[in-house]
Enzyme design. Structure first.
Site, PDB file in Angstrom:
ATOM      1  N   ASP A   1       3.098  50.673  68.901  1.00 46.09           N
ATOM      2  CA  ASP A   1       2.753  51.974  69.455  1.00 46.09           C
ATOM      3  C   ASP A   1       3.424  52.164  70.809  1.00 46.09           C
ATOM      4  OD1 ASP A   1       1.137  52.442  67.295  1.00 46.09           O
ATOM      5  OD2 ASP A   1      -0.728  51.879  68.299  1.00 46.09           O
TER       6      ASP A   1
ATOM      7  N   LYS B   1       2.820  57.666  68.374  1.00 42.66           N
ATOM      8  CA  LYS B   1       2.684  59.120  68.270  1.00 42.66           C
ATOM      9  C   LYS B   1       2.469  59.699  69.662  1.00 42.66           C
ATOM     10  CE  LYS B   1       0.572  58.748  63.690  1.00 42.66           C
ATOM     11  NZ  LYS B   1       0.669  57.291  63.616  1.00 42.66           N
TER      12      LYS B   1
END
Length: 473
Positions: free
Chosen positions: A247, A269
């Site tokens: 991430d 994201k």
């Protein structure tokens, strides 16, 4: 990184040492250990350097330096106390692109000598870049104590068998797994105990065993930010990974711990940007695992707290892929600790509730009466964008406008920022909070000022005059 640590092959290369006192002697010894051809310029030779000259281990060129002596020289060390001469040597070496080290003057060095732990052919070199020599010495002592004296013999035997292993296992992954298994076996212990024949028998036995190329998927919690909060098991897995899908919230310090030749793919994201979908992430995990790779899914905090980790291992299970989970310190726990806010307290809070701001919409999160209970601490992950909405709902369902809140940005890192205020003023406070951030709501925030131990910036110190009810800060 101020210096790139590299290892240079000096065998049979001409090097020049200027000065032959005690300091020069130390550099000469190091260069001789590297099998360099050592040439010396010095007005006088100390007694030990004279012995090296007598034994024809060095070449004494001259008493005085001249530019002609830089011809065909690969590397220069100046160990004199003549400042003007050192400056001249440094300048002329740079003009000729010759590596130069002016001892005890790092501003006049194109390279520096590290502190060396020698278990040849295994070499460990560490350096503080000349900033903390005492600290460097202490670190060297610790590493010396950890590495057995005969560890070099392990590397020598492995080197002798390397070509045979390469022929036996044509697949790179098979070879790597063979060596990993061997070095974790009794093979090493036999060598350290002087039983080389038994060690070779273990090696041959392992060669005749099938190497499984079955892939696996490992979920690893990276913790809230500080690399020191990564678990020992998490570090071990990162060092063994073939592929790491991570991430964007995972810090660079933690990414630096990944095995150097592992493939790294960012699948994080971010709001407002085109992001890889969860289905695409799952497909990547399965794709690499089915190729026999050890695939790590590295997630901020803990993989099972608002991390969709369960979806990823469900997919692994459905695909028949072996998986495991390495938990991490979830952001709420780690960040609260680093801001001096206990999430539960006998006086202020009898429990704690975790929610995510992304799902704070009517019809999905409809238990506002529970969330508004003042006897519980409420922690909101990813709550910045919905903070005003959450505050309005909590107040509507009975939570006091004077309920203290803390918004923490980049928690547990050296960039940690804390905003402390009241629930009723969150609309004024939130513009000063970057995303992502963690929101802590409850009377436990009263303790922040008293218990804060980790240095962080309180943003509201700069804007305090804009608020009327910040009496608890």
């Amino acid at each position: 990184m101020n210096y790139l640590p590299i290892f240079i092959d000096l065998k049979s290369k001409n090097v020049l040492v200027i000065g032959a006192g005690e300091v020069g002697l130390n550099k000469i010894r190091i260069l001789l250990r590297a099998k360099a051809k050592v040439n010396v310029i010095a007005k006088e030779l100390c007694s030990e350097v004279k012995l090296l000259l007598r034994d024809q281990k060095i070449n004494w060129l001259s008493k005085n330096f001249d530019l002609i002596y830089l011809n065909k020289i690969f590397l220069v060390v100046s160990a004199t106390n003549d400042i003007k001469l050192n400056q001249y040597i440094f300048k002329k070496c740079n003009e000729r692109c010759v590596l130069v080290n002016i001892v005890d003057d790092k501003l006049k060095c194109s390279f520096i000598f590290p502190s060396i732990i020698d278990r040849s052919p295994l070499i460990v070199a560490i350096s503080s870049g000349g900033t903390a020599p005492v600290l460097l010495r202490l670190l060297r002592e610790k590493i010396e104590a950890i590495l057995p004296n005969k560890l070099g013999d392990v590397a020598k035997i492995a080197g002798k068998w390397r070509l045979a292993i390469k022929k036996h296992f044509s697949n790179f992954l098979e070879r790597r797994k063979f060596w990993e298994k061997l070095f974790h076996s009794i093979f090493v212990e036999h060598i350290l105990n002087g039983n080389k024949e038994q060690a070779i028998n273990v090696l041959k036995k392992n060669m005749n065993q099938n190497i499984s190329l079955t892939g696996e998927i490992i979920l690893v919690g990276a913790g809230p930010g500080d690399s020191g909060l990564l678990t020992l098991r998490g570090l071990q897995v990162l060092q063994q990974a073939d592929v790491v899908l991570y991430d964007y919230l995972v810090s660079e310090d933690i990414l630096d711990l990944i095995r150097r030749d592992a493939k790294r793919i960012c699948v994080g994201k971010r709001v407002g940007l085109k992001n890889i979908t969860q289905n695409e992430i799952i497909k990547l995990l399965i794709f690499f695992a089915q190729k026999g790779k050890k695939v790590v899914r590295l997630k901020g905090g803990d993989p099972f707290i608002f991390g969709r980790g369960s979806e990823e291992i469900e997919a692994a299970k459905d695909a028949g892929i072996h998986f495991q989970v390495v938990p991490g310190i979830t952001s709420a726990i780690g960040i609260a600790a680093y801001t001096g806010i206990p999430l539960t307290h006998r006086k202020y809070s009898q429990g704690v509730i975790f929610i995510t701001g992304h799902k704070c919409i009517d019809g999905f999160l409809n238990n506002w009466s529970i969330l508004s209970d003042p006897s519980y601490t409420l922690v909101v992950y990813m709550g910045t964008l919905k903070a005003v909405y959450i505050a309005q709902k909590l107040i509507t369902f009975g939570r006091s406008k004077l309920t203290p809140i803390a918004i923490i940005v980049q928690g547990t890192t050296i960039h940690q920022k804390v905003i402390v205020g009241c629930l009723g003023e969150i609309e004024k406070i939130i513009p000063f909070a970057a995303t992502p951030s963690l929101l802590i709501i409850g009377d436990v925030v009263h303790l922040h000022k008293k218990l804060a131990w980790f240095q962080s910036e309180n943003i509201l110190k700069k804007i305090k005059n804009k608020f009327s009810t910040l009496t608890f800060i």
